[in-house]
Design an enzyme around this catalytic site. Sequence first.
Site, PDB file in Angstrom:
ATOM      1  N   GLU A  65     -64.971 -32.631 -28.693  1.00  0.00           N
ATOM      2  CA  GLU A  65     -64.784 -33.709 -29.663  1.00  0.00           C
ATOM      3  C   GLU A  65     -65.652 -33.562 -30.905  1.00  0.00           C
ATOM      4  O   GLU A  65     -65.268 -33.986 -31.989  1.00  0.00           O
ATOM      5  CB  GLU A  65     -65.098 -35.058 -29.000  1.00  0.00           C
ATOM      6  CG  GLU A  65     -64.247 -35.375 -27.784  1.00  0.00           C
ATOM      7  CD  GLU A  65     -62.786 -35.582 -28.141  1.00  0.00           C
ATOM      8  OE1 GLU A  65     -62.519 -36.201 -29.185  1.00  0.00           O
ATOM      9  OE2 GLU A  65     -61.931 -35.117 -27.389  1.00  0.00           O
ATOM     10  N   ASP A  83     -55.177 -38.987 -38.143  1.00  0.00           N
ATOM     11  CA  ASP A  83     -54.242 -38.855 -37.023  1.00  0.00           C
ATOM     12  C   ASP A  83     -53.422 -40.122 -36.813  1.00  0.00           C
ATOM     13  O   ASP A  83     -52.761 -40.276 -35.793  1.00  0.00           O
ATOM     14  CB  ASP A  83     -54.995 -38.504 -35.736  1.00  0.00           C
ATOM     15  CG  ASP A  83     -55.968 -39.597 -35.297  1.00  0.00           C
ATOM     16  OD1 ASP A  83     -56.195 -40.543 -36.078  1.00  0.00           O
ATOM     17  OD2 ASP A  83     -56.499 -39.490 -34.176  1.00  0.00           O
ATOM     18  N   THR A  88     -62.106 -43.135 -36.239  1.00  0.00           N
ATOM     19  CA  THR A  88     -62.516 -42.679 -34.917  1.00  0.00           C
ATOM     20  C   THR A  88     -64.033 -42.638 -34.939  1.00  0.00           C
ATOM     21  O   THR A  88     -64.624 -42.102 -35.872  1.00  0.00           O
ATOM     22  CB  THR A  88     -61.947 -41.282 -34.612  1.00  0.00           C
ATOM     23  OG1 THR A  88     -60.523 -41.361 -34.595  1.00  0.00           O
ATOM     24  CG2 THR A  88     -62.434 -40.770 -33.278  1.00  0.00           C
TER      25      THR A  88
END
Length: 281
Positions: A65, A83, A88
């Site tokens: 990640e 995305d 995020t």
Amino acid sequence: MRTQHRTARTARLALAALLVAAPATVAAAGTVHAAPAAGTVRLAAVGLDDPHKKDIAMQLVSSAENSSLDWKAQYKYIEDINDGRGYTAGIIGFCSGTGDMLELVEHYTDLKPGNILAKYLPALRKVNGTDSHSGLGSAFERDWATAAKDTIFQQAQNEERDRVYFNPSVKQAKADGLRALGQFIYYDAIVMHGPGTSSDSFGGIRSAAMKKARTPAQGGDEATYLKAFLDARKVIMKQEDAHSDTSRVDTEQLVFLNAKNFDLNPPLKWKVYGDSYVINS
């Protein structure tokens, strides 16, 4: 690069119901187990919920990640990776567009009313389900980084990670008769694909795998089942550009599986996105 898929609280509740409604099938009764030889001690395998194994799991996820084994440095992480899920952020990739970032900030506010992120709750509720930054933006990014220095916010991230992702996946893996490696494979899948029962969620991937192979709890071979699970996961990953690089399966999890390291014991050597990593102990 973070590529998690998130679902709303209803999907999480659906997974919880699944865990209750679908306990592991027990192997045929009456199986006789030979007693261990005199002088030997049969040790129970250590699960992923062991503190050291859990730290290994967090390092493995962080390598994929964040291209780093230092997962504790990721409390402050926040960006939009384009995305379609908005921001995020944090140690497990909480997303503003999919509900779990909202629930994290709500939990933080329960623990510490009036915290620096509490003022963004109305905006987080408004953007949930979209990729919008409306009411957030650079001020929110700065305040997130500030909040990340607060041990209470770190606690909130840890607790939401465990509640939504770690505990349910490890519980299900144990019910399926899987050891630490299988528990990690489930955990990594739920981190990326989210809980739930849709075909592109953790529950859907598990269902697809169980159509190809029996779990150990059903009397199946552990390696065969895990290979079926990873194959089913790769099918889903390749359906979305943000997930299409499957190296976290091919050059990480399959490496451990092919070595039959079911207890996920160090030393561990793997690659993700071409970068090499090692955990020696």
